[in-house]
Design an enzyme around this catalytic site. Sequence first.
Site, PDB file in Angstrom:
ATOM      1  N   GLY A 102       0.819  -1.212   0.000  1.00 21.21           N
ATOM      2  CA  GLY A 102       0.000   0.000   0.000  1.00 21.21           C
ATOM      3  C   GLY A 102       0.847   1.254   0.000  1.00 21.21           C
ATOM      4  O   GLY A 102       0.400   2.329  -0.386  1.00 21.21           O
ATOM      5  N   ARG A 103       2.050   1.115   0.492  1.00 21.98           N
ATOM      6  CA  ARG A 103       2.927   2.281   0.440  1.00 21.98           C
ATOM      7  C   ARG A 103       4.377   1.858   0.260  1.00 21.98           C
ATOM      8  O   ARG A 103       5.308   2.517   0.730  1.00 21.98           O
ATOM      9  CB  ARG A 103       2.762   3.106   1.694  1.00 21.98           C
ATOM     10  CG  ARG A 103       2.973   2.261   2.925  1.00 21.98           C
ATOM     11  CD  ARG A 103       3.567   3.059   3.979  1.00 21.98           C
ATOM     12  NE  ARG A 103       3.396   2.377   5.226  1.00 21.98           N
ATOM     13  CZ  ARG A 103       3.441   2.992   6.351  1.00 21.98           C
ATOM     14  NH1 ARG A 103       3.639   4.272   6.385  1.00 21.98           N
ATOM     15  NH2 ARG A 103       3.320   2.310   7.454  1.00 21.98           N
ATOM     16  N   LYS A 122       9.733   2.921   0.683  1.00 26.55           N
ATOM     17  CA  LYS A 122       8.569   2.864   1.574  1.00 26.55           C
ATOM     18  C   LYS A 122       8.125   4.304   1.839  1.00 26.55           C
ATOM     19  O   LYS A 122       8.920   5.105   2.329  1.00 26.55           O
ATOM     20  CB  LYS A 122       8.945   2.157   2.880  1.00 26.55           C
ATOM     21  CG  LYS A 122       7.760   1.915   3.794  1.00 26.55           C
ATOM     22  CD  LYS A 122       8.105   0.934   4.888  1.00 26.55           C
ATOM     23  CE  LYS A 122       6.967   0.782   5.875  1.00 26.55           C
ATOM     24  NZ  LYS A 122       7.312  -0.159   6.940  1.00 26.55           N
ATOM     25  N   ASP A 134      -2.838   6.870   2.392  1.00 25.23           N
ATOM     26  CA  ASP A 134      -2.225   7.791   1.432  1.00 25.23           C
ATOM     27  C   ASP A 134      -0.939   7.301   0.769  1.00 25.23           C
ATOM     28  O   ASP A 134      -0.372   7.996  -0.074  1.00 25.23           O
ATOM     29  CB  ASP A 134      -1.957   9.139   2.115  1.00 25.23           C
ATOM     30  CG  ASP A 134      -1.097   8.980   3.367  1.00 25.23           C
ATOM     31  OD1 ASP A 134      -0.529   7.884   3.568  1.00 25.23           O
ATOM     32  OD2 ASP A 134      -0.999   9.935   4.150  1.00 25.23           O
ATOM     33  N   GLY A 135      -0.460   6.138   1.174  1.00 31.32           N
ATOM     34  CA  GLY A 135       0.764   5.625   0.555  1.00 31.32           C
ATOM     35  C   GLY A 135       2.031   6.307   1.027  1.00 31.32           C
ATOM     36  O   GLY A 135       3.113   6.057   0.487  1.00 31.32           O
ATOM     37  N   ARG A 199       6.157 -12.242   1.090  1.00 33.28           N
ATOM     38  CA  ARG A 199       5.619 -12.551   2.426  1.00 33.28           C
ATOM     39  C   ARG A 199       4.744 -13.807   2.384  1.00 33.28           C
ATOM     40  O   ARG A 199       4.306 -14.211   1.305  1.00 33.28           O
ATOM     41  CB  ARG A 199       4.738 -11.373   2.884  1.00 33.28           C
ATOM     42  CG  ARG A 199       5.471 -10.070   2.915  1.00 33.28           C
ATOM     43  CD  ARG A 199       4.639  -8.930   2.326  1.00 33.28           C
ATOM     44  NE  ARG A 199       5.496  -7.758   2.087  1.00 33.28           N
ATOM     45  CZ  ARG A 199       5.741  -6.839   3.006  1.00 33.28           C
ATOM     46  NH1 ARG A 199       5.151  -6.904   4.168  1.00 33.28           N
ATOM     47  NH2 ARG A 199       6.564  -5.840   2.743  1.00 33.28           N
ATOM     48  N   ASP A 269       1.019 -10.942   6.696  1.00 30.01           N
ATOM     49  CA  ASP A 269       1.540 -10.070   5.630  1.00 30.01           C
ATOM     50  C   ASP A 269       2.858  -9.432   6.054  1.00 30.01           C
ATOM     51  O   ASP A 269       3.523  -8.793   5.244  1.00 30.01           O
ATOM     52  CB  ASP A 269       0.512  -8.991   5.261  1.00 30.01           C
ATOM     53  CG  ASP A 269      -0.007  -8.236   6.470  1.00 30.01           C
ATOM     54  OD1 ASP A 269      -0.539  -8.880   7.390  1.00 30.01           O
ATOM     55  OD2 ASP A 269       0.134  -7.001   6.514  1.00 30.01           O
ATOM     56  N   ASN A 270       3.226  -9.603   7.312  1.00 28.60           N
ATOM     57  CA  ASN A 270       4.500  -9.058   7.785  1.00 28.60           C
ATOM     58  C   ASN A 270       5.501 -10.175   8.078  1.00 28.60           C
ATOM     59  O   ASN A 270       6.441  -9.983   8.853  1.00 28.60           O
ATOM     60  CB  ASN A 270       4.279  -8.214   9.050  1.00 28.60           C
ATOM     61  CG  ASN A 270       3.544  -6.914   8.755  1.00 28.60           C
ATOM     62  OD1 ASN A 270       3.538  -6.454   7.618  1.00 28.60           O
ATOM     63  ND2 ASN A 270       2.925  -6.324   9.761  1.00 28.60           N
ATOM     64  N   ASP A 279       9.119  -5.115   8.044  1.00 26.37           N
ATOM     65  CA  ASP A 279       8.077  -4.158   8.413  1.00 26.37           C
ATOM     66  C   ASP A 279       8.181  -3.715   9.867  1.00 26.37           C
ATOM     67  O   ASP A 279       7.452  -4.185  10.752  1.00 26.37           O
ATOM     68  CB  ASP A 279       6.675  -4.717   8.112  1.00 26.37           C
ATOM     69  CG  ASP A 279       6.347  -4.570   6.624  1.00 26.37           C
ATOM     70  OD1 ASP A 279       7.247  -4.205   5.842  1.00 26.37           O
ATOM     71  OD2 ASP A 279       5.195  -4.820   6.242  1.00 26.37           O
TER      72      ASP A 279
HETATM   73  P1  AMP Z   1       1.163  -2.635   8.122  1.00 25.05           P
HETATM   74  O1  AMP Z   1       0.279  -2.699   9.302  1.00 25.05           O
HETATM   75  O2  AMP Z   1       2.014  -1.370   8.075  1.00 25.05           O
HETATM   76  O3  AMP Z   1       1.976  -3.858   7.903  1.00 25.05           O
HETATM   77  O4  AMP Z   1       0.226  -2.465   6.863  1.00 25.05           O
HETATM   78  C1  AMP Z   1      -0.840  -3.306   6.563  1.00 25.05           C
HETATM   79  C2  AMP Z   1      -1.376  -2.953   5.191  1.00 25.05           C
HETATM   80  O5  AMP Z   1      -1.750  -1.574   5.141  1.00 25.05           O
HETATM   81  C3  AMP Z   1      -0.391  -3.146   4.052  1.00 25.05           C
HETATM   82  O6  AMP Z   1      -1.101  -3.517   2.926  1.00 25.05           O
HETATM   83  C4  AMP Z   1       0.195  -1.774   3.887  1.00 25.05           C
HETATM   84  O7  AMP Z   1       0.754  -1.596   2.617  1.00 25.05           O
HETATM   85  C5  AMP Z   1      -1.012  -0.880   4.138  1.00 25.05           C
HETATM   86  N1  AMP Z   1      -0.641   0.453   4.621  1.00 25.05           N
HETATM   87  C6  AMP Z   1      -0.128   0.793   5.815  1.00 25.05           C
HETATM   88  N2  AMP Z   1       0.096   2.100   5.898  1.00 25.05           N
HETATM   89  C7  AMP Z   1      -0.290   2.644   4.713  1.00 25.05           C
HETATM   90  C8  AMP Z   1      -0.301   3.962   4.161  1.00 25.05           C
HETATM   91  N3  AMP Z   1       0.113   5.034   4.828  1.00 25.05           N
HETATM   92  N4  AMP Z   1      -0.764   4.101   2.899  1.00 25.05           N
HETATM   93  C9  AMP Z   1      -1.207   3.057   2.195  1.00 25.05           C
HETATM   94  N5  AMP Z   1      -1.223   1.805   2.648  1.00 25.05           N
HETATM   95  C10 AMP Z   1      -0.761   1.589   3.894  1.00 25.05           C
HETATM   96 MG    MG Z   2       3.184  -4.591   6.530  1.00 24.08          MG
END
Ligand code: AMP
Ligand code: MG
Length: 524
Positions: A102-103, A122, A134-135, A199, A269-270, A279
Site C-alpha cells: 500500500g505504500r 517505503k 495515502d501511501g 511474504r 503479511d509481515n 516491516d
Molecule cells: P502494516 O500494518 O504497516 O503492515 O500495513 C498493513 C497494510 O496496510 C499493508 O497492505 C500496507 O501496505 C497498508 N498500509 C499501511 N500504511 C499505509 C499507508 N500510509 N498508505 C497506504 N497503505 C498503507
Molecule cells: Mg506490513
Amino acid sequence: MNLNIRDVYNKQLPVDLIKTNAVRQVYEACFSTVLPQIPSKPKVLHVSKEVAALLGLNEEDLQSELFLKVVTGAQVLENTHPYAMCYGGHQFGHWAGQLGDGRAINLAEVEHDGQLWAVQLKGAGKTPYSRTADGLAVLRSSIREYLCSEAMHHLGVPTTRALSLSLSGDQVMRDVLYDGHPAYEKGAIVCRVAPSFIRFGNFELFAKRGDFQTLQVLTDLTLSEFFPDREVGTKNGYLSFFKEVVDKSLEMVVHWQRVGFVHGVMNTDNMSILGLTIDYGPYGWLEGYDPDWTPNTTDRQNRRYRFRNQPQIVLWNLYQLANALLPLIEDPAPLEAILNQFTTNFDDQYLTMMRSKLGLDKKEAADSRLVADLEKTLQLTETDMTIFFRQLADVHTAMVFDGENGFVELIQDAFYAPEDLSGQVLAEWLSWFERYQLRLKAEESDTSIRKMAMNQVNPKYVLRNYMAQMAIDEADQGNYTLLEQLTSLLKNPYSEQEENQKWFAKRPEWARTKVGCSMLSCSS
Ligand code: AMP
Ligand code: MG
C-alpha cells in the site's frame, strides 16, 4: 550509477493488466506496475554505506543527483518498471483479504557479487493497494525503521536492510494516538533492500481465491530464485521449501527472544518468506524483562503479539502458509508432520540460545530449570534484560553473593527499583545465583573465554525505545546529530564503547509512559 538491473519479477510473474493507481482488487497477478509520487523537496538525511556497497554503489554514486532522485522517487531509472506486490494476510488472527504494497514501491532487482537485491521505497505514494490510506510515511516511523533494521543486522538478526532515509518535503497528516487529534508531520521515504520482500501473505491470497495457477507461478519463482537447492514443480520440492521456511522463521524468532525484540504486528503479511525481520512498525525492545509486554497499543487488549507469544505466533503463521501451499502439495500429512516438529525444535534451539547467554558450553539436564527459574526471578522486580545479561559475563565461581564486588553489586544496575532487592526477592536471587555458580563450576572453560563468548550473544547496546524517540525529536527540529551517533553506535552492539557508556543505562523514568517510547500505535 552503474547498477546491474535484473528485473526478475517483471519478467517472470504475471502482471496486473489494468494500468492505473486506482484502489481495487487485483486478480490473477502478482504485482501492479506503479510510479512513485514526485516528492516536492527531496533531501537525503542518511545513507548506509554498507548497504550501498552491497548494491555496488560507490561514494561518488551516493553524492550524485541521480541517487537523491532515485531513492526519493523523483526519478525512475532507465530500463526499470517499478511495481507494488499483491498479497493478502491474516491480521490479528483473522483473514483480512487483499492487502498488498500500500505504500511500498519496488524499484528493481539489482544483482551484485552474485546476490540479488530487491530495492524498495517505503512511503513513495499510492498504489492500487493503498486502500483508504495515502501511501506515504512520516519521518518518525521512517527513522524507526531505518535505525532498527540496520541495528538488527549488526546484532546478527536476519532482517531486511535500509539503504537511505530521506525527507520528501511534503507534509503528511497522521493521528498518532488514533484519538481524533490528527496533525501534519514531515513526510519521509526509506529505501529498503532485501533479497526479496515476498511474504506469507503473497501465497495466502492466491490460495484463498482458489487461483492455484498464479500460486504455482509465484511458488516456482520463489524456489528458483531464493531456494535454488529445491526442486521446482514437484510436491517434494514444495514440501522441502516449506520445511526451509519453517526453519528460517524459527531461527529468526529465536534471535528476537535472544535480544529482547518485540515485533508488535506479526500478521502474516509481515512475515518474510526468507525468515527476515520485516516491516518495522510499532516494534519495541524489552527494557524490564516482562514477557507479557507489547509496545503496540493497538494490541493492548489481547496482547496477541507480546514478547512471550512470538514463537507460537510464528507457528500459527506457518500454519497459514501451510494451508496456502496445500493446493500444490495436496496431502496435508507431511505439512503437519513438519509443523508438529516446530515446538520441539524451538524448545531445543531456545535452550541452546539461553545456554549461550549464560555462558554454558556443556549440556546438562537441569539447564532448562535453571533458565526457567532465571526467567521467573527476572520478573520479581523490574529488571533490565540487556544490562542484566551483559553484567552476567562478570560472574565467576569464587564470587560472593551480597558483599563488595559481589553478585548483587554487579547486577543492581539492572534493577529499576534496587530497594525491592530484599526479603523474598533477595532470597530467590541467592538461590538462583548459587545454582548458577555451581553450574559454572561444571564448565571447563576459563572465565575470560566465557566472558568473550557471552559478550558476543548478549549485546551491550540495543535501540532502546527512548533512544529512537530522542533521535526523532531532534530530527523533527532539523538536527540529525543523534541519528548519526546512534547509527554508528549500533554498528558494534557487542563492543565496549567507552565514549558511548551513557547508552548502557536503564530507560530514564520520563520515557516510561511517553508516546513513542513505550506506547506505539500502527500510525506511521
Ligand atoms: P502494516 O500494518 O504497516 O503492515 O500495513 C498493513 C497494510 O496496510 C499493508 O497492505 C500496507 O501496505 C497498508 N498500509 C499501511 N500504511 C499505509 C499507508 N500510509 N498508505 C497506504 N497503505 C498503507
Ligand atoms: Mg506490513
